[in-house]
Structure formats: C-alpha cells, structure tokens
Design a protein around this motif. Structure first.
Motif, PDB file in Angstrom:
ATOM      1  N   LEU A  44       0.805  -1.217   0.000  1.00 31.66           N
ATOM      2  CA  LEU A  44       0.000   0.000   0.000  1.00 31.66           C
ATOM      3  C   LEU A  44       0.843   1.275   0.000  1.00 31.66           C
ATOM      4  N   LYS A  71      -4.543   2.563  -0.170  1.00 30.35           N
ATOM      5  CA  LYS A  71      -4.163   3.487   0.895  1.00 30.35           C
ATOM      6  C   LYS A  71      -4.940   4.790   0.775  1.00 30.35           C
ATOM      7  N   ALA A 107      -6.499   2.236   5.139  1.00 25.09           N
ATOM      8  CA  ALA A 107      -6.770   1.688   3.809  1.00 25.09           C
ATOM      9  C   ALA A 107      -8.248   1.366   3.646  1.00 25.09           C
TER      10      ALA A 107
END
Length: 689
Positions: free
Chosen positions: A144, A169, A187
C-alpha cells in the motif's frame, strides 16, 4: 478477515491473525461497538509451538433485535508453519439455534474446505491464492506504500470461495487506542464478490490491524483486557430497519409501491440491471453496492397456469436449485420423507409448493435467531431466513427448484418501516420464478411491500421514502344476525394460556348483563408479567359502544378508554403520566377486538356463519394499536376435540388478523373452545365449557 451472516447482518470478526511476529506468546483484546456502545469483544491468543504456531480467538457479541436477545459466540483456531504459512483453520459460530463454521486445510497444493452447516466439500487449487486471515498483513502494508490499488485473490474461510479483494491506501495518521499511540496507515477494503466495504487502520511497523470501521457505525478496535467486563446488550434494529413516512395496517394487501431509496447491501454484487426483475423496476445508480434511486413494485399473483407436472425433471441449468448448500440440507432423509408426505396427492408442482409453504407457515413459529433447514424443522422455530431455508430444502427434496430471495419488506413496526427480510422463489416452468413468503403467511404470493435486492444480499437501509402506494380494498362482509350470545349471563368463563406446554396464565370473561339490547361485558387477564381488567358494551349486533382496559406490566401501568359513535371512535390512552387522545374515523360496520381480551373475539365469532367453506371479511377496531384492522375468516371442516376431558364437535375456523394467522375451534352454539397462535405453540383453551 471477517465472517458475515448474510441474513442477519451481524459481523463476527476473526482477528486471530493480526501479528507479523509469531515468535512470542501474547494476548490481544478488541472491542466490538456500535454507535459507540460496546456490545462485544474478541480475545486472541498467540501460542508458539516447537514446529508451528497456533492462534486461538474467542468472540462474544451481545445484541437485541425486535425485542429478542440475539447473542453470537464464535471460536477459531488457526495453525501456521514456523515460517508463517497457513496449514489449518477451524471455526465454530453459534447464533441461537444456528450452528455455523468450517474447517480448512492446505495439502499437496490444494485447499480443502468443509462447511459445518451442510454443502459439498470443496477442493481448490492453492496456487496464486492469498489467505486474508493470514497473519502477515505487513506485506499488504508494504504494497500500500505506493498509493495504488492492489487486488488479491483471497480465500474465504466462511464461504469456501476465492474472492477478489481490493485495498487502497487513503492516508497515514497517528491513532490512540487503549491509551497507546500508534502510527497507522488507513486503507479502504472492497470485496468485489460480495460488495462488502470497510476501512482498516494498520500499524505501519508491524502490519497489525488496529481498527476496522464497518457500515452502520460498527467498529472493532484494540482495547484493554478489562473490556470483557464492559459489554452491554445493544439494540441493532436500526441496522436492519428504516422507518418510513406511511403507516399501512393491512400490509399483506399492498398491491403497488413507489419508493425512493438509499440502501447499502453486501453478500453479492448488485447492479441496476439485477434490480429489475419481474414485479419490480428500478431507476437509479449503484456505486460500491450502495443503491440510490426509485423502485416501483407490483408483484402479480400466480394462479398455477401451466404449472409443471409433479414430479417432473428439469434441465441442467436448474440443477443448482435442487442441490444441497450451506444450511439447506436438501438431501436429509427425514426432510425428504416429510416433504413427500406433505405433497402426497398434489395435482401439479404448484399444488405441491402451496402444500409445503402452508405447512411451514402453520407449523414453524417466529423466533430470532434461527437455524438451518433441519434445525428449523426440529425446533419448529426460526426467523424469516429459517422459514425460507426449510421451504427450499423441502421443495428440493421432492424435485422442485427453489431458492432464497432477500431484501426488505414493509412492516407496520415502528409506525411503518422496511426491514431486512428473506423469502422464497420457486421455479414454475413457463411462468419462471414465482415468489412466495411462508413467514408472512403469504403461502402462494408476496405482497408488493417486498423489495428484492438479490438472493443472498443483505439489507442496510439508509433512507426510504414511500412516494406512492395502493392497497387491495376488501369489502366487509355482513355477519349473520343473532338475537342472543351463547354465553350464560353472569357466568365467568376462564381460558387458560400455555406456550409449548408451559402455563402462562388465564383470561376470564363474562357477560355481566343484557339489558335494553346492550351487552355489558368484562374480562380479567392474569398473565406472567401482565395483568389487566377490561369492561365494554356492545349493541345486540355486536357493534361496540364503549371499551375500557386498565393494565399493568412490571415497567408501567396504562389505561385505554374508547367511545364509539357511528362514524368514529375516540380513544384516550394513559401510559405513565401523560394522556394522549386520538380520533379514528370509521366507515361501515366495525367490531371490537383487542389482544389483551379474548372475550372481544368470542363475541365476534358468535356471528360467524358455521358452514364449511364460508368466508367473511370483518373490519375491527384494535384499541392496543389504535387502528382499524381486517379480520379474514374462513370456516373449515367439523372436527371432534377434547376440552377438559369432554369431547365436542367443533368447526375449525382460520382467522387472519392483518396477516397474523389464528386458528379457533367453535362449537355448534358459537362458543370458542380453543384457539392456537404462533404455529400452534400458543394454546388458549376454555376450562369450563
């Protein structure tokens, strides 16, 4: 990452897989809250062994739904190799009568899945598949870091399916939980197979999940061990119900509805196209499984035309709807034998379906939560999904394709609302899939208050406005005139109440006097948790003049006081300190019936024609709800029953009160000797005929 019951929409979290370092023994605690009220916890224990690691978790959630307790208990055990690779998983979930869970093992490059609630074992190639319950979320956090979307093929330990899950993210932030500060990466999570969404906070350093935010203001977050002593029962009705702007008493008679909605759903992917089905149209949009737009609903009543023969065979594409699946034990020998017994002599498949649906409606009482088809058959109780699973299993057991349908249904609860609901669809050849609802006693149709979302879709309504609706108006029937009620003046008649054989109390009723064409009556109700005294006056034709009821529960005392005239009733309600007065208009003949007073029904039944096949529709005023309701009455065959040791010949009479079925047994003079409700579990019987 989490288990979700698609019918009851209560999330049970499997958080036993949060740590990136498994070399140390440790315990973690998470609180489960809704609207900032702590309703549950998850306790996780990491137990390193010499050649593997075991992770044990225990979940408990305490809730109430529609006034009934709804508790969830779950345990999980996961076994990992010393280098963190999944080897084995076992889960057990209990929701009332419902027993769920699964076992998962990885051997020779294949995933072996077995559900504990029925269905075939699955064997899936493990190559390229990720386990979302895998402990190393640190890898996801690392991915992420580039800010891009990342999609993984994730194996679901609950469904046994490989699902596409996308993470992205959103931001980084400092978060304080249980008095400790963490640096977190936030996230978004989106399951492309179920439409489920969430927001997750991961610790940057370890990849440990710190907090999860779910729809409906539900949150799971790290907590102190003392969270175990802070759990409170939380009402979850607002997750599943949306109050609306109209109140419809006879909801089973809804023939058309136009609704403006915003509904969040999960369990399956929904599109505008999938929401347009026979009997229902949709105009609007669906974004991330949030439905916004206008529904128009007008379900037709199928008359059985061109119904398939019974029994018959079906093409390959329908075989899915004849097979076993989770919680639908269509191969259970007891269920198959019972389905054959119910459908014996059916003239075609539609006749067989009606027999099955009627049996379930009359023999399964409503109780939250429910269970599988077999569990429902054994306990004779369950909620809407349980009724529908049993109908599905019985139909499939005799070769009739059947499936679940899910969405929302209009109900008079909360002054008018849409609540999550599950019903059935059965395949009738040229006519296609026909909806029926045994839970609502709509054994061969569904009313147009049924809003279909999918087959396994959840229903989390954000807002619903009724823009237009129509009701099937039924003309009231003139009851037979009778100069005298069959009850001895001055004698007290006592009815006993019992539920599943357990005594609940009594309701005593008598006609005090009959003077100048007016009956003066009274009753005394003595029940566990409820006592009341009622007095009322009726004209000789049983039309009401006045009604007064004084009652007391452990929580409060109340008084209902009604005065009737030709075109209206004025009711004064006193509950606590504050009185409320309402005027309800009346059109045509009306009668009096209250649920705290069997004597009111006994006086109406006096006027029912006692002849097999006779039908009547009667408008009644119901003081406890301050509404005009409809009684639908149908006289059945004569039966001999034994009451207080003596045999009587009675007419069995089916009565539907705003969709709620009652059965009463009436002797030749017109007296009620027995009544049953709640699929026969509640029995009311005259003790001194």
């Amino acid at each position: 990452m989490l288990y979700k019951n698609k019918y009851l929409i209560l999330v049970v979290v499997s958080l036993s897989f949060l740590m990136a370092d498994w070399s140390q023994k440790r315990s973690l605690y998470y609180k489960f809250s809704m609207n900032n009220q702590v309703m549950g916890y998850v306790e996780v224990q990491v137990l390193p062994k010499s050649d593997h690691v075991e992770v044990h978790s225990r979940t408990f959630i305490q809730a109430s739904l529609m006034g009934q307790s709804f508790d969830v208990k779950a345990t999980e055990m996961m076994k990992l190799s010393s280098d963190g690779k999944r080897q084995y998983f076992d889960s057990n979930v209990t929701q009332g009568e419902t027993q769920l869970g699964s076992t998962v093992s990885i051997k020779d490059g294949f995933i072996h899945f077995t559900s504990k609630s029925g269905g075939e074992e699955k064997k899936i190639e493990a190559a390229g598949v990720t386990f979302e319950s895998y402990p190393y979320y640190r890898n996801i956090v690392k991915d992420l870091g580039d800010g891009q979307k990342h999609t993984y093929r994730v194996f679901s330990d609950q469904t046994g399916e490989v699902e596409d899950v996308t993470y992205q993210k959103k931001r980084e932030e400092e978060i304080t939980l249980a008095g400790k500060k963490y640096q977190a990466i936030v996230a978004s999570y989106y399951n492309k197979n179920s439409g489920q969404t969430q927001e997750i906070w991961y610790e940057v350093e370890s990849g440990c999940v710190l907090k999860t935010q779910l729809p409906g203001n539900v949150e799971i977050a790290i907590a102190d061990p003392n969270i175990l002593g802070k759990i409170k029962r939380v009402e979850i009705d607002d997750l599943l119900f949306a109050r609306v702007n109209v109140s419809i008493t006879d909801y089973t008679k809804i023939t058309y509805m136009k609704l403006n909605v915003k509904i969040r759903t999960a369990g399956e992917i929904v599109t505008p196209e999938s929401l347009n089905v026979p009997g229902q149209s949709f105009r609007g949009k669906v974004v991330d499984n949030v439905i916004e737009g206008v529904f128009e609903i007008a379900h037709a009543h199928y008359d059985g035309k061109d119904a398939p023969a019974f029994p018959t065979t079906y093409d390959k594409e329908l075989q899915t709807y004849l097979q076993v699946e989770q919680q639908i034990e269509a191969d259970d020998s007891l269920l198959i034998d019972h389905a054959k017994k119910i459908t014996a002599g059916a003239k075609d498949s539609w006749d067989a379906v009606r027999k099955i649906s009627r049996w379930v409606s009359e023999n399964i009482s409503y109780k939250i939560p429910g269970g599988s088809a077999r569990q429902t058959f054994d306990s004779k109780t369950g909620e809407c999904a349980s009724h529908s699973r049993l109908v599905t299993a019985l139909c499939r057991g005799v070769g009739i394709p059947a499936r679940l349908a899910s969405g929302g249904m209009y109900t008079p609860l909360y002054g008018g609302s849409f609540g999550q609901h599950v019903w059935n669809e059965v395949y009738m050849g040229k006519a296609g899939w026909i909806p029926i609802d045994s839970t609502a006693n709509e054994i061969d149709y569904v009313d147009s208050g049924h809003l279909r979302i999918g087959n396994l879709a959840s229903f989390n309504p954000q807002n619903i406005t009724v823009e237009e609706h129509r009701i099937l108006e039924q003309k009231a029937t003139d009851l037979v005139s009778q100069t005298k009620a069959p009850w001895e003046i001055g004698k007290e008649y006592t009815y006993s109440y019992s539920y599943q054989g357990k005594k609940l109390g009594t309701d005593s009723f008598r006609i005090v006097s009959f003077k100048d064409g007016v009956y003066t009556c009274e009753n005394k109700l003595a029940m566990t948790g409820l006592n009341s005294h009622g007095t009322w006056k009726l004209h000789e034709d049983m039309r009401p003049i006045s009604y007064k009821l004084e009652g007391k529960t452990p929580q409060f005392a109340y008084t209902l006081d009604c005065a009737f005239s030709k075109d209206k009733v004025v009711e004064k309600v006193i509950k606590g300190m504050w009185p409320v007065t309402k005027t309800v208009p009346l059109q045509g003949d009306h009668y009096l019936f209250d649920n705290s007073n069997l004597g009111t029904l006994a006086m109406i039944v006096t006027k029912i024609p006692r002849k097999e096949g006779e039908k009547a529709v009667v408008k009644i005023f119901h003081p406890s709800s301050i509404r005009v309701l409809t009684l639908q009455i149908e006289v059945g065959k004569q039966q001999n029953i034994t009451v207080n040791g003596k045999e009587y010949s009675c007419w069995m009479v089916d009565i539907s009160l705003a969709g709620m079925p009652l059965k009463v047994w009436v002797d030749d003079t017109g007296r009620i000797l027995r009544e049953t409700e709640n699929a026969g579990n509640l029995v009311i019987e005259l003790q001194n005929p």
